[in-house]
Motif scaffolding. Structure first.
Motif, PDB file in Angstrom:
ATOM      1  N   GLU A  59       0.880  -1.174  -0.043  1.00 16.52           N
ATOM      2  CA  GLU A  59      -0.141  -0.029  -0.059  1.00 16.52           C
ATOM      3  C   GLU A  59       0.782   1.271   0.002  1.00 16.52           C
ATOM      4  OE1 GLU A  59      -3.133  -0.047   3.076  1.00 16.52           O
ATOM      5  OE2 GLU A  59      -3.758  -2.047   2.598  1.00 16.52           O
ATOM      6  N   ASP A  60       1.900   1.183   0.626  1.00 16.15           N
ATOM      7  CA  ASP A  60       2.632   2.366   0.766  1.00 16.15           C
ATOM      8  C   ASP A  60       3.501   2.770  -0.666  1.00 16.15           C
ATOM      9  OD1 ASP A  60       2.480   2.724   3.686  1.00 16.15           O
ATOM     10  OD2 ASP A  60       4.093   1.555   4.052  1.00 16.15           O
ATOM     11  N   VAL A  61       3.687   1.714  -1.442  1.00 13.08           N
ATOM     12  CA  VAL A  61       4.378   1.715  -2.523  1.00 13.08           C
ATOM     13  C   VAL A  61       3.320   2.297  -3.557  1.00 13.08           C
ATOM     14  CG1 VAL A  61       5.414   0.522  -4.664  1.00 13.08           C
ATOM     15  CG2 VAL A  61       6.286  -0.026  -2.303  1.00 13.08           C
ATOM     16  N   VAL A  62       2.310   1.545  -3.546  1.00  7.91           N
ATOM     17  CA  VAL A  62       1.231   2.252  -4.544  1.00  7.91           C
ATOM     18  C   VAL A  62       0.792   3.841  -4.183  1.00  7.91           C
ATOM     19  CG1 VAL A  62      -1.328   1.979  -4.833  1.00  7.91           C
ATOM     20  CG2 VAL A  62       0.159  -0.135  -4.835  1.00  7.91           C
ATOM     21  N   ALA A  63       0.579   3.975  -2.827  1.00  2.00           N
ATOM     22  CA  ALA A  63       0.484   5.272  -2.602  1.00  2.00           C
ATOM     23  C   ALA A  63       1.579   6.422  -3.111  1.00  2.00           C
ATOM     24  CB  ALA A  63       0.602   5.600  -0.891  1.00  2.00           C
ATOM     25  N   ALA A  64       2.990   5.957  -2.988  1.00  2.00           N
ATOM     26  CA  ALA A  64       3.864   6.733  -3.514  1.00  2.00           C
ATOM     27  C   ALA A  64       3.804   6.747  -5.015  1.00  2.00           C
ATOM     28  CB  ALA A  64       5.267   6.171  -3.244  1.00  2.00           C
ATOM     29  N   LEU A  65       3.571   5.700  -5.854  1.00  2.00           N
ATOM     30  CA  LEU A  65       3.232   5.731  -7.222  1.00  2.00           C
ATOM     31  C   LEU A  65       2.368   6.680  -7.719  1.00  2.00           C
ATOM     32  CD1 LEU A  65       3.840   1.944  -7.974  1.00  2.00           C
ATOM     33  CD2 LEU A  65       5.411   3.669  -8.768  1.00  2.00           C
ATOM     34  N   ALA A  67       1.327   9.215  -5.916  1.00  2.00           N
ATOM     35  CA  ALA A  67       1.674  10.513  -5.568  1.00  2.00           C
ATOM     36  C   ALA A  67       2.586  11.114  -6.707  1.00  2.00           C
ATOM     37  CB  ALA A  67       2.464  10.555  -4.213  1.00  2.00           C
ATOM     38  N   PHE A  68       3.474  10.150  -7.077  1.00  2.00           N
ATOM     39  CA  PHE A  68       4.649  10.383  -8.172  1.00  2.00           C
ATOM     40  C   PHE A  68       3.874  10.757  -9.409  1.00  2.00           C
ATOM     41  CE2 PHE A  68       7.390   9.407 -11.629  1.00  2.00           C
ATOM     42  CZ  PHE A  68       8.530   9.820 -11.291  1.00  2.00           C
ATOM     43  N   ALA A  69       2.869  10.002  -9.888  1.00  2.00           N
ATOM     44  CA  ALA A  69       2.200  10.257 -11.158  1.00  2.00           C
ATOM     45  C   ALA A  69       1.380  11.605 -11.101  1.00  2.00           C
ATOM     46  CB  ALA A  69       1.334   9.064 -11.439  1.00  2.00           C
ATOM     47  N   GLN A  70       0.584  11.850  -9.922  1.00  2.00           N
ATOM     48  CA  GLN A  70      -0.212  13.017  -9.851  1.00  2.00           C
ATOM     49  C   GLN A  70       0.904  14.241  -9.823  1.00  2.00           C
ATOM     50  OE1 GLN A  70      -2.329  13.370  -6.197  1.00  2.00           O
ATOM     51  NE2 GLN A  70      -3.338  14.911  -7.025  1.00  2.00           N
ATOM     52  N   ALA A  71       2.005  14.137  -9.239  1.00  2.00           N
ATOM     53  CA  ALA A  71       2.947  15.356  -9.304  1.00  2.00           C
ATOM     54  C   ALA A  71       3.456  15.640 -10.725  1.00  2.00           C
ATOM     55  CB  ALA A  71       4.442  14.846  -8.412  1.00  2.00           C
ATOM     56  N   ALA A  72       3.640  14.521 -11.384  1.00  2.00           N
ATOM     57  CA  ALA A  72       3.954  14.560 -12.831  1.00  2.00           C
ATOM     58  C   ALA A  72       2.943  15.135 -13.766  1.00  2.00           C
ATOM     59  CB  ALA A  72       4.552  13.313 -13.327  1.00  2.00           C
ATOM     60  N   GLY A  73       1.681  15.229 -13.245  1.00  2.00           N
ATOM     61  CA  GLY A  73       0.692  15.672 -14.057  1.00  2.00           C
ATOM     62  C   GLY A  73      -0.139  14.568 -14.653  1.00  2.00           C
ATOM     63  N   GLU A  74       0.234  13.078 -14.367  1.00  2.00           N
ATOM     64  CA  GLU A  74      -0.174  12.271 -15.078  1.00  2.00           C
ATOM     65  C   GLU A  74      -1.631  11.649 -14.399  1.00  2.00           C
ATOM     66  OE1 GLU A  74       1.183   7.726 -15.437  1.00  2.00           O
ATOM     67  OE2 GLU A  74       2.570   9.068 -16.408  1.00  2.00           O
ATOM     68  N   ALA A  75      -2.787  11.461 -14.880  1.00  2.00           N
ATOM     69  CA  ALA A  75      -3.998  10.955 -14.489  1.00  2.00           C
ATOM     70  C   ALA A  75      -3.473   9.792 -13.637  1.00  2.00           C
ATOM     71  CB  ALA A  75      -5.026  10.557 -15.163  1.00  2.00           C
ATOM     72  N   THR A  76      -4.060   9.380 -12.455  1.00  2.00           N
ATOM     73  CA  THR A  76      -3.752   8.535 -11.532  1.00  2.00           C
ATOM     74  C   THR A  76      -5.048   7.303 -11.827  1.00  2.00           C
ATOM     75  OG1 THR A  76      -4.857   9.134  -9.640  1.00  2.00           O
ATOM     76  CG2 THR A  76      -2.448   9.531  -9.782  1.00  2.00           C
ATOM     77  N   PRO A  77      -4.765   6.063 -11.862  1.00  2.00           N
ATOM     78  CA  PRO A  77      -5.760   5.110 -12.025  1.00  2.00           C
ATOM     79  C   PRO A  77      -6.948   5.253 -11.028  1.00  2.00           C
ATOM     80  CG  PRO A  77      -3.875   3.943 -11.821  1.00  2.00           C
ATOM     81  CD  PRO A  77      -3.606   5.309 -11.686  1.00  2.00           C
ATOM     82  N   SER A  78      -8.215   4.940 -11.627  1.00  2.00           N
ATOM     83  CA  SER A  78      -9.274   4.769 -10.575  1.00  2.00           C
ATOM     84  C   SER A  78      -9.021   3.642  -9.460  1.00  2.00           C
ATOM     85  CB  SER A  78     -10.377   4.521 -11.181  1.00  2.00           C
ATOM     86  OG  SER A  78     -10.429   3.344 -11.915  1.00  2.00           O
ATOM     87  N   VAL A  79      -9.831   3.471  -8.227  1.00  2.00           N
ATOM     88  CA  VAL A  79      -9.765   2.599  -7.564  1.00  2.00           C
ATOM     89  C   VAL A  79      -9.801   1.304  -8.052  1.00  2.00           C
ATOM     90  CG1 VAL A  79     -10.609   1.658  -5.176  1.00  2.00           C
ATOM     91  CG2 VAL A  79     -10.351   4.152  -5.670  1.00  2.00           C
ATOM     92  N   ASP A  80     -10.973   1.265  -8.942  1.00  2.00           N
ATOM     93  CA  ASP A  80     -11.169  -0.162  -9.598  1.00  2.00           C
ATOM     94  C   ASP A  80     -10.045  -0.559 -10.588  1.00  2.00           C
ATOM     95  OD1 ASP A  80     -13.722  -0.272  -8.455  1.00  2.00           O
ATOM     96  OD2 ASP A  80     -14.823   0.680 -10.305  1.00  2.00           O
ATOM     97  N   ARG A  84      -7.796  -3.708 -10.124  1.00  2.00           N
ATOM     98  CA  ARG A  84      -7.716  -4.651 -11.220  1.00  2.00           C
ATOM     99  C   ARG A  84      -6.181  -5.046 -11.683  1.00  2.00           C
ATOM    100  NH1 ARG A  84      -7.705  -3.286 -16.264  1.00  2.00           N
ATOM    101  NH2 ARG A  84      -8.967  -1.462 -15.814  1.00  2.00           N
ATOM    102  N   LEU A  85      -5.144  -3.837 -11.491  1.00  2.00           N
ATOM    103  CA  LEU A  85      -3.677  -4.157 -11.827  1.00  2.00           C
ATOM    104  C   LEU A  85      -3.102  -4.557 -10.777  1.00  2.00           C
ATOM    105  CD1 LEU A  85      -3.316  -0.603 -13.837  1.00  2.00           C
ATOM    106  CD2 LEU A  85      -3.683  -2.913 -14.694  1.00  2.00           C
ATOM    107  N   GLY A  86      -3.654  -4.922  -9.767  1.00  2.00           N
ATOM    108  CA  GLY A  86      -2.845  -5.173  -8.435  1.00  2.00           C
ATOM    109  C   GLY A  86      -2.323  -4.109  -7.692  1.00  2.00           C
ATOM    110  N   TRP A  87      -2.721  -2.971  -7.828  1.00  2.00           N
ATOM    111  CA  TRP A  87      -2.091  -1.823  -7.118  1.00  2.00           C
ATOM    112  C   TRP A  87      -2.976  -1.681  -5.862  1.00  2.00           C
ATOM    113  CZ3 TRP A  87      -0.357   2.933 -10.047  1.00  2.00           C
ATOM    114  CH2 TRP A  87       0.363   2.629 -11.057  1.00  2.00           C
TER     115      TRP A  87
END
Length: 87
Positions: A59-65, A67-80, A84-87
Motif C-alpha cells: 500500500e505504501d508503494v502504491v501510494a508513492a506511485l 503521488a509520483f504520477a499526480q506530481a508529474a501531471g499524469e492521471a492516476t488510475p481509478s480505485v477499480d 484490477r492491476l494489482g495496485w
C-alpha cells in the motif's frame, strides 16, 4: 529529436503567431495514441512488479506511485483500475 517525431507523424511543429520567438509542438492523433499505449503497458508492468511484492508495504508503494504520477501531471488510475492491476 523533434524532427524525428515529425517525420514519424507523432508531433506537429508550428510558429506561434502571437510570439514568433516560440515554436509550438503538439501531439498528433497517432502520437497521443502511442502515449496512451505506452502508459498502459508501463502501468501493466508496474502492476506485475507490485503484485509480486509482499502484501505488507504494498500500500505504501502504491501510494508513492500515485503521488509520483499526480506530481508529474499524469492521471492516476481509478480505485477499480488500481485494484484490477494489482495496485
Amino acid at each position: 529529436m523533434v524532427d524525428r517525431l515529425i517525420t514519424a507523424q507523432l508531433v506537429t511543429r508550428e510558429e506561434n503567431k502571437a510570439d514568433r520567438r516560440e515554436v509550438l509542438i503538439a501531439l498528433t492523433h497517432e502520437g497521443a495514441r502511442l502515449v496512451r499505449e505506452v502508459t498502459l503497458r508501463r502501468r501493466a508492468e508496474i502492476a506485475t512488479i507490485v503484485a509480486a511484492m509482499p502484501q505488507e508495504g504494498r500500500e505504501d508503494v502504491v501510494a508513492a506511485l500515485n503521488a509520483f504520477a499526480q506530481a508529474a501531471g499524469e492521471a492516476t488510475p481509478s480505485v477499480d483500475t488500481a485494484t484490477r492491476l494489482g495496485w
